[in-house]
Design an enzyme around this catalytic site. Structure first.
Site, PDB file in Angstrom:
ATOM      1  N   ASP A 184      22.340  36.758  56.219  1.00 24.78           N
ATOM      2  CA  ASP A 184      23.355  36.178  56.876  1.00 24.78           C
ATOM      3  C   ASP A 184      24.184  35.783  58.851  1.00 24.78           C
ATOM      4  O   ASP A 184      24.756  35.390  59.230  1.00 24.78           O
ATOM      5  CB  ASP A 184      25.236  36.024  56.187  1.00 24.78           C
ATOM      6  CG  ASP A 184      26.615  35.406  56.595  1.00 24.78           C
ATOM      7  OD1 ASP A 184      25.755  33.897  56.500  1.00 24.78           O
ATOM      8  OD2 ASP A 184      27.377  35.492  56.335  1.00 24.78           O
ATOM      9  N   ASP A 203      20.670  30.133  52.489  1.00 23.39           N
ATOM     10  CA  ASP A 203      20.751  29.994  54.027  1.00 23.39           C
ATOM     11  C   ASP A 203      19.232  30.855  54.565  1.00 23.39           C
ATOM     12  O   ASP A 203      19.210  30.431  56.171  1.00 23.39           O
ATOM     13  CB  ASP A 203      21.748  30.541  54.600  1.00 23.39           C
ATOM     14  CG  ASP A 203      23.572  30.033  53.671  1.00 23.39           C
ATOM     15  OD1 ASP A 203      22.918  29.174  52.228  1.00 23.39           O
ATOM     16  OD2 ASP A 203      24.136  30.851  53.096  1.00 23.39           O
ATOM     17  N   ASP A 237      35.417  31.569  48.829  1.00 23.06           N
ATOM     18  CA  ASP A 237      34.197  31.378  49.991  1.00 23.06           C
ATOM     19  C   ASP A 237      34.481  32.114  51.370  1.00 23.06           C
ATOM     20  O   ASP A 237      33.711  32.702  52.305  1.00 23.06           O
ATOM     21  CB  ASP A 237      33.914  29.943  50.217  1.00 23.06           C
ATOM     22  CG  ASP A 237      33.518  29.072  49.310  1.00 23.06           C
ATOM     23  OD1 ASP A 237      32.295  29.378  48.498  1.00 23.06           O
ATOM     24  OD2 ASP A 237      34.026  27.892  49.444  1.00 23.06           O
TER      25      ASP A 237
END
Length: 448
Positions: A234, A272, A418
């Site tokens: 991330d 991601d 989230d």
């Protein structure tokens, strides 16, 4: 060098738990990884012109990445990113700076909450870099005679979702909330009834993974795993963490493969990561990341019973050409295909269209779409963090008759926050009011 890497793995990555066979298998994996990364670092064809977006040696940085209107790195007047990328997925109990387990979070910016929550400045997204001068480029590195031969496995030809039913995890957070009798217990019970993916990270115990897979086999259903532990995960966002280095990561992936070996299982690889790139400027970091993911794919696809999908972001993050180039470098030819829209809200129709564009550039690679929360499509502002008014999308399962599309999955676990935005708790914690509203709206719309 390989011996030194494996020594580190022995201390950090839990090599003491591997049998001598697994150790030898990892040695081959890491050796292949080092050869791949060495080429990325030393091959001048990996140097990409600024803003050029030209694919070389299977690695491509998006053209105009830093300034493309509507792209993942667009900025507002304050310099903050303005375009949605991917939603947060932190597991319950995980600290913001620590590794994730289970369903986790990636804090990509897309909108700033009223409280000002956004990605830390230190984790700004990458942008293309100028190539090194030709005079400083070295010749491509040779793997050397001491490295074992690298035999790539064949791509999976089996769509495990076709004719199969996805397994629902009886120990999911939704199931636990439903049993707790809390304020959103009824909503959680509804969500727990929908089969969803199980996220795993290097901090998770493999015995729990074995129990999950055994439960799926007992009832004859298809388990869906999300492997989420790549180094630099991330890029320092909400889900920062992952393995300490590539060798430790590949040791963990090898352990995961030892547990799933011989069982029918769908694996989504590193949401991601491929779209994020190397987190820093320059093609070397991107090449290293893609080499790491590619080596993980090599390990996971060594069993014909494993259907691997490498995550490729979504339609508004990379262009189809960019996504295809990066997937190719990450060994998608050895996987079943790729995944799209993980933890995001883009409409199924547009994601399928994007997937078909990517697939066409990969010779017909298959793909799956996360439909867990996309029933209403994205918000007008492309909010990714706890947007209100969302609906459940298509139920998970196989799809036939649509070119390239293997099926829909609920990769994100609805009800889990989230991130700390719009009144939500930390990423991955249960968001009572959001879950209740989501279920109420989805039931009214006939989607749950």
């Amino acid at each position: 060098m390989l011996a030194a890497v494996l020594a580190v793995v022995g201390l950090v990555g839990g090599m003491q738990e591997l049998s001598s066979l697994r150790t030898q298998e990892l040695a081959q994996t890491v050796s292949g990884y080092l050869a791949h990364v060495g080429r990325n670092f030393d091959d001048p064809s990996y140097a990409l012109p600024t803003g050029g977006g030209v694919a070389t040696s299977g690695v491509l940085l998006p053209s105009g990445t830093a300034t493309r209107p509507g792209g993942p790195f667009a900025r507002d007047a304050t310099g903050q990113p303005t375009t949605a990328r991917s939603a947060a997925r932190r597991p319950a109990g995980a600290s913001q700076a620590g590794p994730a387990s289970g369903s986790s979070s990636a804090g990509q910016p897309g909108s700033t909450s009223p409280s000002g929550a956004s990605r830390p400045a230190s984790s700004a997204p990458p942008s293309p870099s100028s190539p090194p001068s030709s005079s400083s480029s070295s010749s491509p590195a040779s793997p050397g005679p001491s490295q074992p031969p690298w035999t790539p496995p064949a791509a999976s030809s089996v769509n495990l979702l076709a004719g199969g039913t996805v397994y629902g995890d009886p120990t999911s957070q939704a199931a636990r909330v439903a049993a707790s009798g809390g304020p959103s217990a009824a909503a959680a019970a509804v969500l727990a009834d929908v089969p969803q993916a199980r996220w795993i990270a290097p901090t998770d115990g493999l015995s729990n993974l074995n129990d999950y897979l055994s439960g799926a086999r007992l009832v004859g259903r298809v388990p869906v795993l999300v492997v989420y532990g790549v180094p630099g995960r991330d890029c320092g966002g909400f889900s920062a963490g992952g393995a300490a280095n590539a060798a430790a990561y590949l040791a963990w992936v090898t352990q995961v493969r030892s547990v799933i070996s011989g069982r029918d299982v769908v694996v989504v690889v590193e949401p991601d990561a491929l779209a994020h790139g190397g987190c820093t400027t320059g093609s070397a970091a991107l090449g290293e990341l893609l080499g790491t993911i590619g080596s993980a794919v090599d390990v996971l696809t060594s069993d014909a019973t494993t259907s691997v999908y490498i995550d490729a972001g979504h339609e508004d993050w990379l262009t189809a050409a960019d996504a295809a180039s990066r997937l190719r470098a990450a060994h998608v030819d050895r996987a079943r295909g790729f995944s799209l829209n993980v933890s995001n809200f883009y409409a199924t129709s547009t994601e399928v269209a994007f997937g078909q564009q990517v697939s066409a550039q990969l010779g017909g690679s298959h793909f799956v779409v996360d439909t867990s929360r996309n029933g209403a499509g994205p918000t007008a502002g492309l909010e990714w963090c706890n947007p209100a008014g969302r609906l459940a999308g298509a139920a998970p399962g196989g799809v036939t008759g649509t070119d390239g599309l293997d099926g829909y999955l609920w990769v994100k676990n609805p009800g889990e926050s989230d991130g700390s935005c719009l009144g939500g708790p930390s990423s991955g914690q249960w968001f009572d009011s959001w879950a209740a509203d989501f279920v109420s709206r989805s039931q009214a719309a006939g989607r749950l």
